[in-house]
Design a protein around this motif. Structure first.
Motif, PDB file in Angstrom:
ATOM      1  N   GLY A 144       0.832  -1.210   0.000  1.00 41.97           N
ATOM      2  CA  GLY A 144       0.000   0.000   0.000  1.00 41.97           C
ATOM      3  C   GLY A 144       0.866   1.260   0.000  1.00 41.97           C
ATOM      4  O   GLY A 144       2.020   1.230   0.427  1.00 41.97           O
ATOM      5  N   PRO A 145       0.320   2.383  -0.484  1.00 41.81           N
ATOM      6  CA  PRO A 145       1.082   3.633  -0.525  1.00 41.81           C
ATOM      7  C   PRO A 145       0.999   4.401   0.797  1.00 41.81           C
ATOM      8  O   PRO A 145       0.019   4.277   1.535  1.00 41.81           O
ATOM      9  CB  PRO A 145       0.380   4.417  -1.636  1.00 41.81           C
ATOM     10  N   ASP A 146       2.038   5.177   1.093  1.00 42.43           N
ATOM     11  CA  ASP A 146       2.025   6.054   2.265  1.00 42.43           C
ATOM     12  C   ASP A 146       1.501   7.417   1.815  1.00 42.43           C
ATOM     13  O   ASP A 146       2.242   8.377   1.685  1.00 42.43           O
ATOM     14  CB  ASP A 146       3.441   6.158   2.856  1.00 42.43           C
ATOM     15  N   THR A 147       0.192   7.465   1.536  1.00 40.83           N
ATOM     16  CA  THR A 147      -0.445   8.684   1.043  1.00 40.83           C
ATOM     17  C   THR A 147      -1.643   9.014   1.919  1.00 40.83           C
ATOM     18  O   THR A 147      -2.207   8.123   2.571  1.00 40.83           O
ATOM     19  CB  THR A 147      -0.930   8.509  -0.411  1.00 40.83           C
ATOM     20  N   LEU A 148      -2.033  10.301   1.903  1.00 41.65           N
ATOM     21  CA  LEU A 148      -3.113  10.752   2.794  1.00 41.65           C
ATOM     22  C   LEU A 148      -4.411   9.984   2.547  1.00 41.65           C
ATOM     23  O   LEU A 148      -5.155   9.708   3.499  1.00 41.65           O
ATOM     24  CB  LEU A 148      -3.324  12.263   2.599  1.00 41.65           C
TER      25      LEU A 148
END
Ligand SMILES: [Zn+2]
Length: 301
Positions: free
Chosen positions: A234-238
């Protein structure tokens, strides 16, 4: 009277030790079943696993391994011929994920002459799990295990055996063995994104609305909807994080509740609290529902 489980090293065994056979592993209480690749109960978790090269979805890396769950395989070939379910040994591994207790890992290795041995890889922790179609197309459970090694650790002896095929490692990776930090079950990271989501919600849990006051200020955790790292990536995005209290963070990571596209909570009453400038990604919520959320039976509540 069943033998009580032993979590951790058995006797004087150290990582790198070799055992001649499954019978010897069983006799010494290292891995008690003679055939099953996992020794686990649903109630207490997994004590030990043996990695062989016959499961098509297993992966071994230097700093973690992906272990395929139990069930749905042909007895002759080990090929996946049906979906796996969250029962028996798979439930045991989920229990280990929740308790954080160590799992002994053994690996089948082959001597140049062709004889087999089992090498003790040491203690590992189940840090995450996935349920997804494997190479066969059938649903499998994949458990990510990471080594637990004390920061002060004698070097592991050079590996005398090499395993062809699945477990091939490049020669330069064989030694020295990298030193790993002990890993907690659920990573709580502090990044710009995690600080941002907590600020946006005023450190209030998006599930229960609690704002935890401490002498050091308010405390909340950022929960990734689709987890970071293999097997989820998974991405580390808001739009992939939520602001949660520690209780709801644990329940979300372990799959006790999910979130519908309209932000209704699944498995818990109520609705996710939202902010106009923080929109969780629908695709990641769907990923969590499909791969991690498992509705609890009434008897489990
Ligand atoms: Zn909460």
């Amino acid at each position: 009277m069943p033998t009580p489980p032993v979590f951790g090293h058995v006797g004087s065994a150290q990582p790198g030790d070799l055992f001649a056979s499954r019978a010897e592993l069983a006799q010494r209480g290292q891995h008690r079943p003679l055939q099953a690749g996992i020794c686990a109960t649903q109630e207490q978790g997994a004590e030990s696993i043996v990695l062989s090269d016959k499961y098509e979805d297993d992966e071994v890396h230097d700093d973690y391994l992906l272990y395929t769950g139990h069930g749905g395989r042909s007895e002759e070939t080990g090929q996946q011929v049906a979906d796996q379910t969250l029962t028996k040994a798979n439930k045991g591994l989920v229990r280990s994920q929740v308790t954080g207790l160590p799992v002994r890992v053994f690996r089948k290795v082959t001597a140049p002459a062709g004889s087999q041995a089992f090498r003790y890889e040491g203690l590992f922790r189940v840090v995450s799990r996935d349920c997804r179609p494997g190479r066969s197309g059938f649903l499998v459970f994949l458990f990510r295990l990471e080594p637990i090694i004390a920061t002060v650790e004698a070097p592991i002896p050079a590996r005398p055996y090499a395993q062809p095929g699945l477990f091939d490692r490049p020669a330069e990776a064989a030694e020295p063995t990298p030193r790993y930090e002990a890993t907690v079950s659920r990573l709580v990271r502090d990044t710009a994104v995690t600080r941002q989501v907590k600020a946006l919600h005023g450190y209030r849990c998006q599930v229960c609305g609690e704002q935890l006051a401490t002498p050091g200020g308010f405390y909340a955790e950022a929960a990734h909807i689709r987890p970071l790292g293999a097997p989820h990536h998974g991405p580390d995005t808001l739009d992939n994080v939520l602001c949660l209290c520690p209780n709801h963070h644990a329940l979300f990571d372990f799959g006790s509740f999910g979130i519908a596209d309209n932000y209704a909570l699944l498995g818990l009453p109520g609705q996710l609290r939202t902010q106009a400038n923080h929109q969780p990604d629908m695709g990641q919520l769907a990923y969590h529902r499909q791969h991690i959320y498992r509705p609890l039976a009434a008897s489990q509540r």
